[in-house]
Write an enzyme that holds these catalytic residues in place. Structure first.
Site, short mmCIF file in Angstrom:
data_model
loop_
_atom_site.label_atom_id
_atom_site.label_comp_id
_atom_site.label_asym_id
_atom_site.label_seq_id
_atom_site.Cartn_x
_atom_site.Cartn_y
_atom_site.Cartn_z
CG ASN A 192 -3.62 5.08 19.55
OD1 ASN A 192 -3.63 4.40 18.52
ND2 ASN A 192 -2.97 4.56 20.58
CD GLU A 193 -2.29 10.38 19.28
OE1 GLU A 193 -1.81 10.04 17.95
OE2 GLU A 193 -1.88 10.34 20.16
CB SER A 210 2.67 7.06 4.47
OG SER A 210 1.28 6.50 5.26
CD GLU A 229 -4.25 0.70 6.64
OE1 GLU A 229 -4.64 1.42 5.98
OE2 GLU A 229 -3.03 0.56 7.31
CD GLN A 263 -2.28 1.36 2.87
OE1 GLN A 263 -1.41 1.21 3.89
NE2 GLN A 263 -3.32 1.70 3.20
C1 LIG Z 1 4.58 -0.18 11.44
C2 LIG Z 1 4.26 0.72 10.31
C3 LIG Z 1 3.93 0.22 9.02
C4 LIG Z 1 3.45 1.12 8.19
N1 LIG Z 1 2.99 0.74 7.09
C5 LIG Z 1 2.37 1.58 6.17
C6 LIG Z 1 2.22 0.99 4.48
O1 LIG Z 1 2.44 -0.28 4.25
N2 LIG Z 1 1.64 2.02 3.62
C7 LIG Z 1 1.65 3.14 4.02
O2 LIG Z 1 0.98 4.12 2.96
N3 LIG Z 1 1.81 3.69 5.29
C8 LIG Z 1 2.43 2.81 5.98
N4 LIG Z 1 2.79 3.39 7.64
C9 LIG Z 1 2.61 4.93 7.74
C10 LIG Z 1 1.45 5.16 8.76
O3 LIG Z 1 0.13 5.07 7.98
C11 LIG Z 1 1.88 6.49 9.22
O4 LIG Z 1 2.97 6.53 10.04
C12 LIG Z 1 0.50 7.20 10.02
O5 LIG Z 1 -0.38 7.44 9.16
C13 LIG Z 1 0.95 8.61 10.93
O6 LIG Z 1 1.50 9.29 9.73
P1 LIG Z 1 3.04 9.89 10.12
O7 LIG Z 1 4.22 9.08 10.53
O8 LIG Z 1 3.45 10.99 8.93
O9 LIG Z 1 2.89 11.00 11.52
P2 LIG Z 1 2.26 12.37 11.43
O10 LIG Z 1 1.02 12.40 10.62
O11 LIG Z 1 3.11 13.21 11.30
O12 LIG Z 1 1.82 12.53 12.96
C14 LIG Z 1 2.67 13.04 14.06
C15 LIG Z 1 1.89 12.95 15.46
O13 LIG Z 1 0.86 14.01 15.19
C16 LIG Z 1 -0.44 13.47 15.45
N5 LIG Z 1 -1.60 14.04 14.74
C17 LIG Z 1 -1.21 14.31 13.25
N6 LIG Z 1 -2.60 14.79 12.89
C18 LIG Z 1 -3.42 15.07 13.99
C19 LIG Z 1 -4.80 15.36 14.02
N7 LIG Z 1 -5.51 15.78 13.01
N8 LIG Z 1 -5.29 15.29 15.24
C20 LIG Z 1 -4.53 14.94 16.52
N9 LIG Z 1 -3.18 14.40 16.47
C21 LIG Z 1 -2.53 14.69 15.12
C22 LIG Z 1 -0.44 11.98 15.56
O14 LIG Z 1 -1.20 11.33 16.15
C23 LIG Z 1 1.18 11.62 15.81
O15 LIG Z 1 1.06 11.41 17.10
C24 LIG Z 1 3.19 2.30 8.33
C25 LIG Z 1 3.61 2.97 9.66
C26 LIG Z 1 3.88 2.06 10.45
C27 LIG Z 1 4.40 2.48 11.99
#
Ligand SMILES: Cc1cc2nc3c(=O)[nH]c(=O)nc-3n(C[C@H](O)[C@H](O)[C@H](O)COP(=O)(O)OP(=O)(O)OC[C@H]3O[C@@H](n4cnc5c(N)ncnc54)[C@H](O)[C@@H]3O)c2cc1C
Length: 401
Positions: A363-364, A122, A237, A119
């Site tokens: 979780n958020e 991100s 998902e 997928q």
């Molecule tokens: C083990 C693992 C596997 C993954 N596999 C895939 C995959 O196969 N394909 C893929 O596309 N992605 C994948 N991901 C990515 C995953 O979907 C993202 O890491 C996730 O959506 C969070 O995005 P970010 O890491 O950019 O954090 P950010 O979006 O930058 O968030 C940073 C912090 O801000 C908080 N935050 C952000 N927006 C808000 C809001 N509106 N309200 C409150 N709090 C907020 C978040 O909760 C977090 O604590 C994977 C991630 C992990 C850890």
């Protein structure tokens, strides 16, 4: 015996004959070979795509049968990880939105273990707010040319295809100019680089696309309606992650935690006993919530935002489990013998819990969805929702889109 009991008995016998024995220390390639063989066996045995329609290569059965097979397979540690994203997310999205040709081309080979999917949502500047994505697909003759970068892509290292979101119209608002494509991961211009997590393993990757050509028939759903396709995939998902049954042998399950307390002599400690009782109650409550969600789905009421409840509750349960494990392990939580298999598995399980609170939406984010779509709380203000994407200053955008 009624039909469901017959199905359970047949599934039990089949699993006894076909479930591979747990094997430690397999190399990535050996594990992958084993996973492919097992997926092929599931397909041949009629246990792949249990709820998928028959014309999509599935078994056309209700979720009750999926649940029965899940309950029986929880007795084993099955090598299904490489197919989790394909079977739980990309496949169901193709079933919902794919063209007849796409279903015919991709679904049978996914079900039979011949092809693996990932997928590609991100990006470095687009995680929770995935609609800020900047990977772009530009029309070129009949097809498209793709440029950009994805990150955290689980299983991209051995994937054959990916479901990718790309910006196809930067003049539209950020949710409106996105399209979902099937991307051939072996196409020229695709580069996959591994990313290590704190366990030392590299389950996910950075993926770069440099002038990758995609054919016109690779669009999943409709042009510029990729956001709707993404919402479809994300709901699959959340249900897939939240409602999936962990193996009963998982080191963070109630039974394993009781065993851990016994081994470490903490099972008579009042605090540990209370923590274990609470663990059991939460585990059972989530299990029943998931049973109910599956039954409601079978009755024609899809889970929608309740998938976020399952995802959040599953992530919080794991967090609780690592605290309980810490108490149950007593002094063993601070130092352990790395040769001891059971403890090493526990440590690996503990190290993976933070990721499970992020992957599939943090979780958020789940709390936000539950607040807005289940509890009816006011929506978060979004000042950028109606502006053309080209005018936004998002993420790592440095050059005009
Ligand atoms: C083990 C693992 C596997 C993954 N596999 C895939 C995959 O196969 N394909 C893929 O596309 N992605 C994948 N991901 C990515 C995953 O979907 C993202 O890491 C996730 O959506 C969070 O995005 P970010 O890491 O950019 O954090 P950010 O979006 O930058 O968030 C940073 C912090 O801000 C908080 N935050 C952000 N927006 C808000 C809001 N509106 N309200 C409150 N709090 C907020 C978040 O909760 C977090 O604590 C994977 C991630 C992990 C850890």
């Amino acid at each position: 015996m009624d039909q469901r009991e017959e199905y359970r008995a047949a599934a039990r016998t089949w699993l006894q004959a076909h479930a591979p024995r747990p094997a430690d220390g397999l190399s990535g390639e050996e594990y992958l070979r084993r996973a492919r063989e097992f997926q092929a066996a599931l397909f041949a045995g009629g246990y792949a795509g249990i709820t998928w329609p028959k014309d999509a290569g599935g078994q056309g059965l209700s979720t009750a049968y999926q649940q029965i097979f899940g309950e029986e397979s929880a007795e084993y540690e099955l090598p299904t990880d490489p197919f989790m994203i394909g079977m739980g997310m990309c496949g169901p999205t193709l079933v919902d939105l794919g063209s007849a040709e796409q279903k015919q081309r991709y679904l049978p080979k996914l079900l039979s273990g011949e092809e693996i999917w990932c997928q590609l949502f991100s990006e470095p500047g687009a995680g929770s707010d995935v609609a800020s994505l900047q990977t772009k697909a530009v029309r070129d003759g009949d097809g498209w040319v793709l440029n950009g970068q994805k990150v955290w892509t689980t299983n991209a290292q051995f994937a054959d295809f990916g479901a990718l979101l790309a910006r196809t119209d930067p003049e539209r608002s950020k949710h409106a100019g996105i399209t979902m494509f099937v991307v051939d991961m072996h196409a020229p211009g695709v580069t996959v680089r591994p990313l290590r997590d704190m366990s030392g393993r590299a389950p996910f990757n950075e993926v770069y696309f440099d002038d990758v050509r995609i054919p016109a028939d690779a669009v999943i759903g409709e042009l510029n309606r990729g956001w709707q396709a993404a919402v479809t995939m994300l709901s699959h998902e959340r249900v897939s992650i939240g409602a999936s049954r962990r193996s009963r042998n998982s080191p963070l399950e109630f039974g394993a935690l009781v065993e851990l307390a016994r081994r470490n002599g903490t099972d008579r400690d009042q605090g540990v006993r209370e923590a274990l009782a609470e663990q059991y109650a939460h585990e059972r409550a989530l299990e029943l919530f998931n049973v109910r969600m599956r039954q409601e789905t079978a009755a024609g009421n899809p889970p929608g935002a309740r998938g976020s409840v399952a995802k959040l509750a599953g992530a919080l349960l794991l967090r609780r489990a690592i605290e309980t494990a810490g108490q149950a392990a007593g002094a063993g939580a601070v130092a352990w013998d790395p040769e001891d298999h059971a403890t090493s598995e526990l440590v690996r399980g503990i190290n993976s819990v933070p990721a499970s609170n992020i992957a599939g939406g943090t979780n958020e984010i789940q709390r936000g969805i539950i607040g807005e779509r289940i509890l009816g709380l006011p929506k978060e203000p979004q000042v950028d929702r109606d502006m053309p994407f080209r005018e936004l200053k998002v993420g790592t955008q440095r050059t005009p889109a």
